[in-house]
Design a protein around this motif. Structure first.
Motif, PDB file in Angstrom:
ATOM      1  N   TYR A   5       0.886  -1.238   0.024  1.00  0.00           N
ATOM      2  CA  TYR A   5      -0.020  -0.137   0.001  1.00  0.00           C
ATOM      3  C   TYR A   5       0.733   1.262   0.061  1.00  0.00           C
ATOM      4  CZ  TYR A   5      -3.088  -3.586   0.949  1.00  0.00           C
ATOM      5  OH  TYR A   5      -4.159  -4.860   0.876  1.00  0.00           O
ATOM      6  N   ASP A  24      -5.915 -10.725  -4.946  1.00  0.00           N
ATOM      7  CA  ASP A  24      -7.330  -9.914  -5.057  1.00  0.00           C
ATOM      8  C   ASP A  24      -7.017  -8.360  -5.100  1.00  0.00           C
ATOM      9  OD1 ASP A  24      -8.645 -12.194  -4.581  1.00  0.00           O
ATOM     10  OD2 ASP A  24      -8.801 -11.889  -2.615  1.00  0.00           O
ATOM     11  N   GLU A  25      -5.865  -7.587  -4.379  1.00  0.00           N
ATOM     12  CA  GLU A  25      -5.871  -6.580  -4.395  1.00  0.00           C
ATOM     13  C   GLU A  25      -5.003  -5.904  -5.369  1.00  0.00           C
ATOM     14  OE1 GLU A  25      -7.144  -4.100  -2.200  1.00  0.00           O
ATOM     15  OE2 GLU A  25      -8.090  -5.851  -1.158  1.00  0.00           O
ATOM     16  N   ASN A  29      -6.992  -4.685  -9.164  1.00  0.00           N
ATOM     17  CA  ASN A  29      -6.987  -3.621  -9.245  1.00  0.00           C
ATOM     18  C   ASN A  29      -5.909  -3.114 -10.528  1.00  0.00           C
ATOM     19  OD1 ASN A  29      -8.811  -2.382  -7.432  1.00  0.00           O
ATOM     20  ND2 ASN A  29      -7.543  -3.431  -6.016  1.00  0.00           N
ATOM     21  N   TYR A  67      -6.711   3.418  -1.036  1.00  0.00           N
ATOM     22  CA  TYR A  67      -5.888   2.621  -0.024  1.00  0.00           C
ATOM     23  C   TYR A  67      -5.088   3.581   0.920  1.00  0.00           C
ATOM     24  CZ  TYR A  67      -6.527  -1.313  -2.744  1.00  0.00           C
ATOM     25  OH  TYR A  67      -7.133  -2.385  -3.514  1.00  0.00           O
ATOM     26  N   GLN A  72      -9.198   4.358   4.920  1.00  0.00           N
ATOM     27  CA  GLN A  72      -8.966   2.973   5.807  1.00  0.00           C
ATOM     28  C   GLN A  72      -9.236   3.147   7.297  1.00  0.00           C
ATOM     29  OE1 GLN A  72      -8.542  -0.068   4.095  1.00  0.00           O
ATOM     30  NE2 GLN A  72      -8.760   1.077   2.307  1.00  0.00           N
TER      31      GLN A  72
END
Length: 81
Positions: A5, A24-25, A29, A67, A72
């Motif tokens: 991140y 997944d991230e 993306n 992110y 968050q």
């Protein structure tokens, strides 16, 4: 994983292992490449793919905001409350 991140916040595509959470991230993306093993072949291939597919262009302001700590923070506070 937090470094992933950090790199996204800096606008840098990432190369990471193919851990399910990272796949997944990162791949969903399109902000980097997940590789099955850390070796010369896979790293070289990932770097070439990032350059050829111009993956760095996918790290847009909306992705960076998604992110960011500011976005968050509330989720983490609720998680630990």
């Amino acid at each position: 994983p937090n470094k992933v991140y950090d790199y996204i916040q800096m606008g840098m595509p990432v190369i990471t292992n193919d851990h399910p959470g990272l796949i997944d991230e990162v791949q969903t993306n399109k902000v980097g490449i997940c590789i099955p093993s850390v070796d010369k072949y896979h790293i070289q291939n990932a770097v070439e793919n990032i350059e050829n597919k111009k993956i760095y262009a996918n790290i847009t302001v909306p992705i960076r905001r998604r992110y960011s700590w500011e976005n968050q923070e509330n989720g983490y506070i609720q998680l630990f409350s």
